[in-house]
Design an enzyme around this catalytic site. Structure first.
Site: not given
Ligand code: NVA
Ligand code: CP
Length: 322
Positions: A110, A137, A140, A234, A274, A302
């Site tokens: 990540r 992602h 997700q 989102d 998400c 998930r």
């Molecule tokens: N678009 C958001 C998703 C978090 C799960 C981000 O990248 O922060």
């Molecule tokens: N939706 C999602 O990826 O959640 P987190 O950022 O908590 O992992």
């Protein structure tokens, strides 16, 4: 751990375009089977002894805990690696990838730059799974598809093309959702301010790759929402974009999912997010906490979807390949 030079062919999941439609369907099938077994107290330990590393530059609840729990349910274990690894600061990605890949069976990354995930995959002699980058992602989107299939039924989803409408920022989550819609032959609509849409090449590429699906960008959320089976949003400011928060708030205010927008959708439509969510910004509390919302099933999925992915990547694939 076997010698890297003789490691079996491994697959990476950096975006959902790394999988074929049949592979996506197989992962979703395995996910549903594992979920059903899990609910009956059955946990097949096919990944006994396997180790999953989670190399994370950003915060997480769902991705981290669902992967850590999921690999344990399958008989394996996990290592959570955050700042102390010094990713991007202490040593070249090539060295981290090569060494980490010699210790573990798979890596979930990540981070910020998608290129970092690509570089990890280039050098790691084990599968690399994208646990969120600024580009995609994919995990997700697997859970999203699983939730849609549960809500509408496999038959319904197979025999009438579902319309999945994402309202908001054309970001990592939107891109992966578009890709999974392509794999499953669904109609994907994206409603966003023009400056925040996915790039036009993304729509062109997906339309060419998945001719049975459709992809369309809108700037009017009401038009996009009409007769949709899924309304999805989102946050307007993703991790790493905090400095843009004020200008994003202004641009996205007309793109909130609220009761009037939900009522433009199909009467049986579901709401997905998400998470994490900001109630009162991208979605009103009455919608996200209302009867059409499936956010908790989606978050739970998930774990099941990623168990399906791990099972497929680290076990099932080898049972069917010659
Ligand atoms: N678009 C958001 C998703 C978090 C799960 C981000 O990248 O922060
Ligand atoms: N939706 C999602 O990826 O959640 P987190 O950022 O908590 O992992």
């Amino acid at each position: 751990m076997s010698d890297n030079s003789s490691s079996p062919s491994h697959r990476h999941v950096l975006t959902l375009l790394d999988l074929t439609p049949n592979e996506v369907r197989r992962v979703l099938f395995l996910a549903a089977e594992l979920k059903s077994k899990f609910k009956r107290g059955v946990r097949p330990t096919v990944l006994n002894g396997q180790v999953l590393a989670l190399l994370f530059q950003k915060q997480s609840l769902r991705t981290r805990v669902s992967f850590e729990s999921g690999i344990r349910h399958l008989g394996g274990s996990s290592l959570y690696l955050a700042d102390d690894v010094g990713f991007g600061k202490r040593e070249p990605t090539q060295d981290i990838a090569t060494i980490l890949g010699s210790y573990v069976d798979a890596i979930v990354f990540r981070g910020y730059r998608h290129q970092d995930c690509v570089d990890l995959a280039k050098y790691a002699h084990c599968p690399v799974i994208n646990g969120l980058t600024d580009h995609s992602h994919p995990c997700q989107a697997l859970a999203d598809a699983m939730t849609v299939l549960e809500a509408f039924g496999e038959d319904a989803a197979n025999h009438r093309p579902l319309t999945v409408t994402y309202v908001g920022d054309g970001n990592n989550v939107a891109r992966s959702l578009a890709e999974v819609c392509g794999h499953l032959g669904w109609r994907f609509r994206l409603a966003s301010p023009a400056a925040y849409s996915l790039e036009p090449e993304c729509f062109t590429q997906l339309s060419a790759k998945f001719p049975q699906a459709s992809f369309r960008a809108y700037t009017d959320p009401l038009e996009a929402a009409r007769d949709s089976h899924v309304l999805y949003t989102d946050v307007w400011t993703s991790m790493g974009q905090e400095a843009e928060r004020d200008e994003r708030l202004m641009a996205f205010t007309p793109f909130q999912i609220n009761a009037p927008l939900m009522s433009a959708a199909d009467p049986a439509a579901i709401f997905l997010h998400c998470l994490p969510a900001i109630r009162g910004e991208e979605v009103t509390a009455d919608v996200i906490d209302g009867p059409q919302s499936r956010i908790y099933a989606q978050a739970e999925n998930r774990m099941h979807a990623q168990k399906g992915l791990l099972y497929w990547l680290l076990h099932d694939r080898f049972c069917h390949e010659s």
